[in-house]
Design a protein around this motif. Structure first.
Motif, short mmCIF file in Angstrom:
data_model
loop_
_atom_site.label_atom_id
_atom_site.label_comp_id
_atom_site.label_asym_id
_atom_site.label_seq_id
_atom_site.Cartn_x
_atom_site.Cartn_y
_atom_site.Cartn_z
N TRP A 79 -8.21 -53.85 -12.24
CA TRP A 79 -8.47 -53.23 -10.95
C TRP A 79 -9.82 -52.52 -10.91
CZ3 TRP A 79 -6.36 -53.88 -6.40
CH2 TRP A 79 -5.08 -54.41 -6.31
N ILE A 80 -10.44 -52.29 -12.08
CA ILE A 80 -11.76 -51.64 -12.09
C ILE A 80 -12.75 -52.49 -11.31
CG2 ILE A 80 -13.66 -50.87 -13.53
CD1 ILE A 80 -11.65 -50.32 -15.74
N SER A 81 -12.86 -53.77 -11.69
CA SER A 81 -13.78 -54.66 -10.99
C SER A 81 -13.32 -54.93 -9.57
CB SER A 81 -13.93 -55.98 -11.75
OG SER A 81 -14.68 -55.80 -12.91
N ALA A 82 -11.99 -55.07 -9.39
CA ALA A 82 -11.48 -55.36 -8.05
C ALA A 82 -11.83 -54.25 -7.07
CB ALA A 82 -9.96 -55.57 -8.11
N LEU A 83 -11.64 -53.00 -7.47
CA LEU A 83 -11.95 -51.88 -6.59
C LEU A 83 -13.45 -51.75 -6.36
CD1 LEU A 83 -9.44 -49.16 -7.84
CD2 LEU A 83 -9.38 -50.42 -5.67
N ALA A 84 -14.23 -51.94 -7.44
CA ALA A 84 -15.68 -51.84 -7.28
C ALA A 84 -16.20 -52.91 -6.33
CB ALA A 84 -16.36 -51.96 -8.64
N LEU A 85 -15.69 -54.16 -6.48
CA LEU A 85 -16.12 -55.24 -5.60
C LEU A 85 -15.67 -54.98 -4.16
CD1 LEU A 85 -17.39 -58.04 -5.26
CD2 LEU A 85 -15.16 -59.03 -5.80
N ALA A 86 -14.43 -54.48 -4.00
CA ALA A 86 -13.93 -54.21 -2.66
C ALA A 86 -14.75 -53.13 -1.97
CB ALA A 86 -12.46 -53.79 -2.73
N VAL A 87 -15.05 -52.05 -2.69
CA VAL A 87 -15.84 -50.97 -2.10
C VAL A 87 -17.25 -51.45 -1.79
CG1 VAL A 87 -16.88 -48.71 -2.55
CG2 VAL A 87 -14.50 -49.14 -3.17
N GLN A 88 -17.83 -52.24 -2.71
CA GLN A 88 -19.19 -52.72 -2.49
C GLN A 88 -19.30 -53.56 -1.22
OE1 GLN A 88 -20.55 -55.44 -5.48
NE2 GLN A 88 -22.63 -55.51 -4.70
N GLN A 89 -18.37 -54.47 -1.03
CA GLN A 89 -18.48 -55.38 0.11
C GLN A 89 -17.95 -54.74 1.39
OE1 GLN A 89 -17.87 -59.48 -2.42
NE2 GLN A 89 -17.50 -59.46 -0.27
N ALA A 90 -16.84 -54.02 1.30
CA ALA A 90 -16.28 -53.42 2.52
C ALA A 90 -17.17 -52.33 3.09
CB ALA A 90 -14.88 -52.87 2.24
N ALA A 91 -17.91 -51.63 2.23
CA ALA A 91 -18.78 -50.54 2.69
C ALA A 91 -20.20 -51.02 2.98
CB ALA A 91 -18.82 -49.42 1.65
N SER A 92 -20.45 -52.32 2.89
CA SER A 92 -21.79 -52.82 3.17
C SER A 92 -22.29 -52.50 4.57
CB SER A 92 -21.86 -54.33 2.92
OG SER A 92 -21.81 -54.62 1.54
N PRO A 93 -21.41 -52.52 5.63
CA PRO A 93 -21.91 -52.11 6.94
C PRO A 93 -22.45 -50.69 6.98
CG PRO A 93 -19.85 -53.30 7.17
CD PRO A 93 -20.05 -53.07 5.71
N VAL A 94 -21.93 -49.81 6.11
CA VAL A 94 -22.46 -48.45 6.06
C VAL A 94 -23.90 -48.48 5.54
CG1 VAL A 94 -22.18 -46.17 5.02
CG2 VAL A 94 -20.17 -47.50 5.70
N GLY A 95 -24.15 -49.28 4.50
CA GLY A 95 -25.52 -49.43 4.01
C GLY A 95 -26.44 -50.00 5.07
N SER A 96 -25.94 -50.97 5.85
CA SER A 96 -26.75 -51.53 6.94
C SER A 96 -27.05 -50.48 8.00
CB SER A 96 -26.01 -52.72 7.57
OG SER A 96 -25.78 -53.73 6.62
N ALA A 97 -26.03 -49.69 8.36
CA ALA A 97 -26.23 -48.67 9.39
C ALA A 97 -27.24 -47.62 8.94
CB ALA A 97 -24.89 -48.01 9.73
N LEU A 98 -27.12 -47.15 7.70
CA LEU A 98 -28.08 -46.17 7.19
C LEU A 98 -29.48 -46.75 7.11
CD1 LEU A 98 -25.93 -44.58 4.33
CD2 LEU A 98 -26.41 -43.62 6.58
N SER A 99 -29.56 -48.03 6.73
CA SER A 99 -30.87 -48.68 6.67
C SER A 99 -31.49 -48.82 8.06
CB SER A 99 -30.73 -50.05 6.01
OG SER A 99 -31.95 -50.75 6.02
#
Length: 462
Positions: A79-99
């Motif tokens: 679940w370490i990689s699963a959670l990291a991958l999920a957070v990375q991809q699901a939160a990508s719109p936040v990175g786009s918005a901040l950018s």
């Protein structure tokens, strides 16, 4: 005393004298440079992709040590990689918005610091923290890269996306060496230091102002996330197809090696299957990027074709006959893995290369984040469904058949995209209507860069 304004009479209309080219910059005079610093941005995006996705794919080597130290099961540590991958991809719109609000450079640099801290802190609970840092780097980097290219855009995106495979080939043996030499604590400490290189990579993402850029960054959070893009029919079709493709696309990332083991291959044979699929994936990204930029086939059609080939490739991987013996190298499965790697690698740059034509160059950063979020939904559902089918049937045949069917369904939806997309270069200004009799034409205004965003010069006349 100012000089009197000159008027010219032509056809009965009165005109003000236009500014000289030195005082006004027409939007048609500029566009994506397709050269120069753009290749530096491509190299930075290559490194960013490698230090996020490539590093994440290599972390599985540390799981046995973590499971032993914390007395956890393999399922728990997975679940370490699963959670990291999920957070990375699901939160990508936040990175786009901040950018979109503050620019890609500061967002990516801060994301590099957060990802590094996530690896330096306690390993199991903090990897989702590292994933939140990785979420801030990928979409802004790829969106900035799209601004620098027009004719060679898909090739540049394909080059950046090869950072995943290249990093996996380099980091996997390096991480194993670090684990053997320093243990898991020292290895994660050094990985945190390596991840900090995301910050100088972000510093290389120099902003580029193109004609057609929005006059000011969006102030509403919803506007910054780009959710309004779903009101566009073409993007909605693309989003639905991409979500279905994501349901099967990530299954081989997790279950290709176990599938090879189920087919009778030994550990090194299974590793070879994964390696040839990764090499085919990396090479195809560059070749397909070059092919797409030639313009021989519309991008939406290429996207549908290579998506369908990826689904068929998974069917072939699932249906290859059993190859017995620990000593066997599994020729049929190796060939199927190559076919799958080539098709999946060809699909990857097209997903992001088609975005400027769908949403315009000004919306590509937000669209990239939304695409990552959509694929994360499929990525979270696909591997667990694949594991469930494996438990119920005893092998991965049904898993790969279902995953391939999901990808084929998404590719079929892509057929509904417009055959020819509008130009993905800078937007042209609206045409000035002919003046009424006696009306003065407005003088063009020059767009200048400033720390607070684009602004216009004062209206000047001759």
């Amino acid at each position: 005393m100012p000089a009197p304004q000159r008027k010219h009479r032509r056809g009965g209309f009165s005109h003000r004298c236009f500014p000289t080219p030195q005082t006004a910059m027409t939007p048609e005079a500029a566009g994506p440079p397709d050269r120069g610093w753009g290749w530096v941005v491509a190299a930075a995006a290559f490194a960013i992709n490698g230090l996020s996705y490539g590093l994440l794919r290599s972390l599985g080597l540390a799981f046995p040590d973590l499971a032993e130290h914390f007395d956890r099961s393999a399922q728990d540590t997975a679940w370490i990689s699963a959670l990291a991958l999920a957070v990375q991809q699901a939160a990508s719109p936040v990175g786009s918005a901040l950018s979109t609000r503050w620019g890609a450079r500061p967002v990516v640099m801060v994301g590099g610091v957060i990802a590094s801290l996530g690896l330096l802190l306690a390993p199991i609970p903090s990897h989702s923290f590292a994933g939140s840092g990785w979420a801030l780097v990928f979409a802004p980097a790829l969106g900035t890269l799209s601004l620098y290219f027009s004719r060679r855009r898909v090739l540049a995106v394909g080059l950046a996306l090869t950072g995943n495979g290249a990093s996996s080939l380099l980091l996997a043996p390096a991480l194993q060496l670090l684990l053997d030499t320093f243990g898991w604590r020292g290895a994660l400490l050094l990985l945190g230091a390596i991840t900090l290189h995301l910050t100088p990579c972000g510093a290389l993402l120099l902003p580029l102002a193109l004609p057609g850029d929005p006059p000011a960054p969006p102030r509403s959070p919803l506007a910054a996330l780009g959710l309004g893009l779903f009101t566009r029919r073409a993007f909605s079709i693309f989003a639905l197809g991409t979500a279905l493709v994501g349901g099967g696309y990530f299954v081989p990332y997790v279950h290709l090696a176990p599938h090879a083991l189920d087919r009778g291959l030994g550990g090194y044979g299974a590793a070879l299957v994964v390696a040839v699929a990764a090499m085919g994936d990396a090479g195809a990204r560059l070749v397909c990027g070059w092919l797409a930029d030639q313009g021989w086939v519309p991008l939406p059609r290429l996207l549908a074709v290579f998506g369908a080939l990826t689904g068929l490739g998974l069917w072939v991987v699932g249906l290859v006959p059993v190859v017995g013996g620990e000593e066997s190298w599994g020729g049929p499965l190796l060939a199927a893995a190559v076919v799958y790697g080539l098709s999946a690698g060809s699909y990857a740059p097209l997903v992001f290369g088609v975005l400027p034509g769908l949403v315009g160059i000004e919306g590509v950063v937000q669209a990239t984040g939304l695409v990552m979020m959509l694929m994360s939904l499929g990525g979270l559902l696909g591997p667990p469904l694949s594991g469930f089918l494996r438990d119920e049937t005893g092998d991965f045949t049904a898993s790969f058949l279902v995953s391939g069917s999901l990808i084929l369904s998404g590719s079929f939806i892509y057929v509904g995209l417009p055959r020819a997309l509008p130009s993905c270069g800078p937007a042209s200004p609206p045409a000035t209507p002919p003046p009424e009799r006696g009306e003065l034409l407005p003088a063009p205004q020059a767009v200048l860069l400033s720390p607070g965003g684009p602004r216009s010069t004062l209206d000047t006349t001759c």
